[in-house]
Motif scaffolding. Structure first.
Motif, mmCIF file in Angstrom:
data_model
loop_
_atom_site.group_PDB
_atom_site.id
_atom_site.type_symbol
_atom_site.label_atom_id
_atom_site.label_comp_id
_atom_site.label_asym_id
_atom_site.label_seq_id
_atom_site.Cartn_x
_atom_site.Cartn_y
_atom_site.Cartn_z
ATOM 1 N N SER A 37 47.208 37.824 28.048
ATOM 2 C CA SER A 37 47.349 37.533 29.473
ATOM 3 C C SER A 37 48.446 38.372 30.108
ATOM 4 O O SER A 37 48.284 38.887 31.226
ATOM 5 C CB SER A 37 47.638 36.042 29.674
ATOM 6 N N ILE A 38 49.564 38.531 29.402
ATOM 7 C CA ILE A 38 50.672 39.326 29.941
ATOM 8 C C ILE A 38 50.257 40.779 30.099
ATOM 9 O O ILE A 38 50.574 41.440 31.096
ATOM 10 C CB ILE A 38 51.904 39.197 29.026
ATOM 11 N N ILE A 39 49.534 41.303 29.105
ATOM 12 C CA ILE A 39 49.086 42.696 29.173
ATOM 13 C C ILE A 39 48.136 42.889 30.347
ATOM 14 O O ILE A 39 48.232 43.879 31.087
ATOM 15 C CB ILE A 39 48.412 43.102 27.846
ATOM 16 N N ALA A 40 47.201 41.949 30.541
ATOM 17 C CA ALA A 40 46.263 42.056 31.663
ATOM 18 C C ALA A 40 47.000 42.024 32.993
ATOM 19 O O ALA A 40 46.698 42.797 33.911
ATOM 20 C CB ALA A 40 45.238 40.930 31.593
ATOM 21 N N SER A 41 47.987 41.125 33.110
ATOM 22 C CA SER A 41 48.769 41.049 34.349
ATOM 23 C C SER A 41 49.544 42.336 34.582
ATOM 24 O O SER A 41 49.606 42.847 35.709
ATOM 25 C CB SER A 41 49.712 39.850 34.292
ATOM 26 N N ALA A 42 50.131 42.881 33.515
ATOM 27 C CA ALA A 42 50.875 44.138 33.642
ATOM 28 C C ALA A 42 49.938 45.287 34.010
ATOM 29 O O ALA A 42 50.300 46.168 34.809
ATOM 30 C CB ALA A 42 51.614 44.441 32.340
ATOM 31 N N ASP A 43 48.725 45.288 33.458
ATOM 32 C CA ASP A 43 47.760 46.333 33.798
ATOM 33 C C ASP A 43 47.367 46.252 35.268
ATOM 34 O O ASP A 43 47.213 47.286 35.941
ATOM 35 C CB ASP A 43 46.516 46.209 32.908
ATOM 36 N N TYR A 44 47.190 45.033 35.773
ATOM 37 C CA TYR A 44 46.858 44.882 37.189
ATOM 38 C C TYR A 44 47.988 45.434 38.058
ATOM 39 O O TYR A 44 47.745 46.143 39.045
ATOM 40 C CB TYR A 44 46.617 43.408 37.505
ATOM 41 N N ARG A 45 49.214 45.125 37.680
ATOM 42 C CA ARG A 45 50.350 45.649 38.450
ATOM 43 C C ARG A 45 50.420 47.163 38.363
ATOM 44 O O ARG A 45 50.747 47.842 39.350
ATOM 45 C CB ARG A 45 51.653 45.024 37.935
ATOM 46 N N MET A 46 50.077 47.719 37.179
ATOM 47 C CA MET A 46 50.070 49.172 37.016
ATOM 48 C C MET A 46 49.027 49.803 37.938
ATOM 49 O O MET A 46 49.291 50.826 38.594
ATOM 50 C CB MET A 46 49.776 49.519 35.560
ATOM 51 N N LEU A 47 47.833 49.215 38.000
ATOM 52 C CA LEU A 47 46.791 49.758 38.871
ATOM 53 C C LEU A 47 47.220 49.728 40.329
ATOM 54 O O LEU A 47 47.019 50.701 41.074
ATOM 55 C CB LEU A 47 45.499 48.953 38.696
ATOM 56 N N ARG A 130 42.504 46.637 45.111
ATOM 57 C CA ARG A 130 43.219 46.270 46.339
ATOM 58 C C ARG A 130 42.304 46.170 47.556
ATOM 59 O O ARG A 130 42.585 45.392 48.479
ATOM 60 C CB ARG A 130 44.315 47.287 46.620
ATOM 61 N N TYR A 131 41.210 46.947 47.571
ATOM 62 C CA TYR A 131 40.416 47.022 48.789
ATOM 63 C C TYR A 131 38.961 46.590 48.619
ATOM 64 O O TYR A 131 38.369 46.060 49.560
ATOM 65 C CB TYR A 131 40.418 48.462 49.333
ATOM 66 N N ARG A 132 38.363 46.806 47.447
ATOM 67 C CA ARG A 132 36.913 46.642 47.319
ATOM 68 C C ARG A 132 36.531 45.401 46.516
ATOM 69 O O ARG A 132 35.734 44.586 46.976
ATOM 70 C CB ARG A 132 36.319 47.889 46.659
ATOM 71 N N LEU A 133 37.060 45.249 45.312
ATOM 72 C CA LEU A 133 36.774 44.087 44.465
ATOM 73 C C LEU A 133 38.056 43.274 44.316
ATOM 74 O O LEU A 133 38.642 43.187 43.242
ATOM 75 C CB LEU A 133 36.239 44.534 43.099
ATOM 76 N N VAL A 134 38.464 42.662 45.400
ATOM 77 C CA VAL A 134 39.758 41.979 45.444
ATOM 78 C C VAL A 134 39.766 40.762 44.520
ATOM 79 O O VAL A 134 40.699 40.560 43.732
ATOM 80 C CB VAL A 134 40.100 41.573 46.887
ATOM 81 N N PHE A 135 38.733 39.940 44.605
ATOM 82 C CA PHE A 135 38.689 38.723 43.783
ATOM 83 C C PHE A 135 38.544 39.052 42.301
ATOM 84 O O PHE A 135 39.144 38.407 41.446
ATOM 85 C CB PHE A 135 37.550 37.817 44.243
ATOM 86 N N THR A 136 37.753 40.070 41.993
ATOM 87 C CA THR A 136 37.621 40.489 40.603
ATOM 88 C C THR A 136 38.941 41.049 40.085
ATOM 89 O O THR A 136 39.295 40.855 38.917
ATOM 90 C CB THR A 136 36.507 41.542 40.469
ATOM 91 N N GLY A 137 39.670 41.733 40.957
ATOM 92 C CA GLY A 137 41.000 42.201 40.570
ATOM 93 C C GLY A 137 41.931 41.047 40.242
ATOM 94 O O GLY A 137 42.761 41.145 39.330
ATOM 95 N N GLN A 138 41.773 39.948 40.962
ATOM 96 C CA GLN A 138 42.590 38.777 40.648
ATOM 97 C C GLN A 138 42.258 38.205 39.271
ATOM 98 O O GLN A 138 43.121 37.647 38.591
ATOM 99 C CB GLN A 138 42.370 37.697 41.715
ATOM 100 N N ALA A 139 41.003 38.348 38.849
ATOM 101 C CA ALA A 139 40.636 37.918 37.498
ATOM 102 C C ALA A 139 41.397 38.722 36.453
ATOM 103 O O ALA A 139 41.782 38.193 35.403
ATOM 104 C CB ALA A 139 39.130 38.049 37.293
ATOM 105 N N LEU A 140 41.620 39.997 36.719
ATOM 106 C CA LEU A 140 42.451 40.807 35.824
ATOM 107 C C LEU A 140 43.899 40.370 35.893
ATOM 108 O O LEU A 140 44.594 40.290 34.866
ATOM 109 C CB LEU A 140 42.323 42.287 36.194
ATOM 110 N N ALA A 141 44.373 40.055 37.088
ATOM 111 C CA ALA A 141 45.781 39.689 37.262
ATOM 112 C C ALA A 141 46.154 38.440 36.490
ATOM 113 O O ALA A 141 47.289 38.312 36.004
ATOM 114 C CB ALA A 141 46.090 39.497 38.755
#
Length: 530
Positions: A37-47, A130-141
């Motif tokens: 979970s931490i890695i996924a959250s960090a990856d989202y922040r990196m993106l 950030r702009y197109r798949l916002v909710f799916t991005g939250q799943a990564l976060a």
């Protein structure tokens, strides 16, 4: 001022690692899940950080361009010239140097130490989140998917170009991700492609055209293995499936005594195809050994020897079944096959295919029709260990891949496992060969489940396959199946108040509690150091 990136104090990391050595396996599994979970959250922040750098570099570029060119044209000739440049594909801003994306690509690539193509993929994925798949991005976060899964979703949805449809697609994908446990790659691909086909059916056709346009084969030296080369190809899905199936058929056409592994035989089959052959020469002793036609025997000169009988040397034997015929499996609604609708089908091991391609593949195919009442008919063979062909087809068609968590082995190339072991002495005593007691398992996970008795598996009346690990953790292996794509295979109701859910939940809780108590008793009786 010079800034050095990547320097940090390692004392805290070393201390935490030393503490991990004192944890039990049950606690270490929780650490694994937490790290994921931490890695996924960090990856989202990196993106997002890469995307923000892209935005800033684009602003810098536009400011520089504006200082030299306001964009205004003073005559009709200048407007016409600008229009012709646009039609010719010439960038009027190319003279001002790299644009914002190129500048951000160089910067992100330097920070992450990745090639330009990978840096560009990260930036694009950040823009998507950030702009197109916002909710799916939250799943990564929040760790519902990992970075590889999000990049996969970005790639398989990029042909949905309508912004309104993209929002609908984002909502459906995010809802599926949050409602289900983590999906294996094969199940995730099937879920995303099915959603794309539902929201924007034309995207499947555009994907088909793109695959045909981008087809290519490359042969390069292998960077990791000296003396070897690597062959890679980008082909339309159906063409790739046909080649894959033919290589497998050729590899399986030789005698059982062939000393080569299946991987070696598939590689040799590719070489044979390149040589214009449609079969693979068998390498067993019977087919390859040479017999000495002149035996080394001493002959007495005083004796008139009988004339020697000349025996011909055996020649290599052709494959026992003739030219190999490729076989692959497709699941499709009968209504689609008859042309009543254009619902997509599923090509085993490959994924969702459009209706036109599927109907073309079915032109010369051997067909097997599955009906709702086939489950009851197939139950007549419950007292035999091997399932009937009808029951086997029902089980495999109802799944997408191996049911073990995270595994994507195709459903038609794996074993069928009895969840409750089949009782060979008294088949009616338990473990009967029924749909609700069978599930696809690849050979690796089948062996793990069979020989490592600490693994336990359960199959609910709703068709769900649960696996309990040696540490007592429970995993759902088939959170998304072919029943979600083809409801006619047998609807699988999932109401929260279904009595089967409560019964199964109680059974899992009791089994897990008993297992943890056993572990605690063992650790109390034999505390560290062991």
């Amino acid at each position: 001022m010079t800034t050095t990136l990547g320097s940090f104090d390692t004392s805290g990391v070393v201390a935490s690692l030393a503490g991990d050595e004192k944890h039990s396996a049950t606690e270490l599994v929780e650490i694994l899940a937490h790290c994921r979970s931490i890695i996924a959250s960090a990856d989202y922040r990196m993106l997002c950080a890469a995307s923000l750098i892209h935005d800033e570099r684009c602003e810098d570029f536009l400011v520089e361009v504006g200082e030299h060119d306001s964009g205004q044209r003073e005559s009709a000739d200048e407007i016409m010239a600008a229009g012709m440049d646009h039609l010719a594909g010439r960038d009027p801003r190319a003279e001002f140097g790299p644009d914002g994306l190129e500048r951000a690509t160089a910067e992100v690539g330097a920070v992450l130490d990745v090639p330009a193509a990978k840096a560009r993929e990260i930036i694009t994925a950040g823009d998507t989140a950030r702009y197109r798949l916002v909710f799916t991005g939250q799943a990564l976060a929040v760790g519902r998917i990992d970075l590889a899964g999000f990049l996969l979703i970005c790639a398989r949805t990029k042909l949905v170009t309508d912004p309104d449809l993209a929002k609908i697609l984002d909502t459906h994908i995010a809802q599926a991700l949050f409602e289900r446990p983590p999906l294996s790659r094969a199940r995730l691909v099937a879920m995303v492609d099915t959603t794309v086909a539902m929201v924007d059916p034309d995207a499947l056709l555009r994907r088909k055209e793109r695959a045909a346009t981008d087809r290519d084969v490359t042969i390069r030296p292998d960077r990791f293995q000296p003396g070897a080369s690597r062959v890679s190809a980008s082909l339309p899905m159906t063409d790739a499936a046909a080649i894959d199936a033919r290589l497998t058929a050729m590899a399986d056409s030789v005698h059982s005594g062939d000393p080569r592994t299946r991987a070696h035989r598939r590689a040799d089959a590719l070489i044979a195809l390149a040589a214009g052959l449609d079969y693979l020469t068998c390498g067993c002793d019977t087919c390859t050994q040479a017999v000495d036609t002149e035996p080394d025997v001493e002959i007495d000169a005083a004796v008139d020897p009988a004339p020697a009988v000349e025996q011909p040397a055996p020649q290599p034997i052709a494959p026992p079944v003739g030219p190999a015929r490729p076989v692959f499996h497709i699941v499709v609604n009968l209504s689609t096959l008859l042309g009543l609708d254009d619902a997509p089908g599923y090509l085993d091991g490959r994924g969702i295919i459009d209706a036109d391609t599927m109907r073309a593949l079915f032109a010369d195919a051997q067909r097997e029709f599955l009906r709702r009442d086939d489950h009851a008919r197939a139950a007549a063979a419950a007292s035999t260990y091997a399932p009937s062909k009808k029951l086997e087809a029902l089980v495999r068609a109802g799944e997408l891949c191996c049911t073990f968590p995270g595994c994507s082995a195709p459903a038609w190339s794996v074993d069928l496992d009895h969840t409750d072991p089949f009782d060979h002495r008294d088949p009616h005593a338990g473990g009967q060969t029924r749909r609700e007691n069978l599930k696809p398992l690849c050979r690796f996970h089948h062996r793990i489940k069979t020989f490592d008795t600490r693994w336990r598996d359960y199959q609910s009346p709703l068709g769900e396959a649960f696996f309990e690990s040696p540490t007592g953790h429970m995993f759902l292996g088939n959170a998304y199946t072919a029943l979600d794509i083809f409801p006619a295979l047998g609807p699988r109701p999932k109401p929260d108040n279904h009595p089967a859910r409560a019964t199964l939940a109680d059974k899992r809780s009791q089994a897990r509690a008993a297992h943890i108590r056993t572990i605690d008793r063992y650790e109390d009786a034999d505390p560290p150091p062991f």
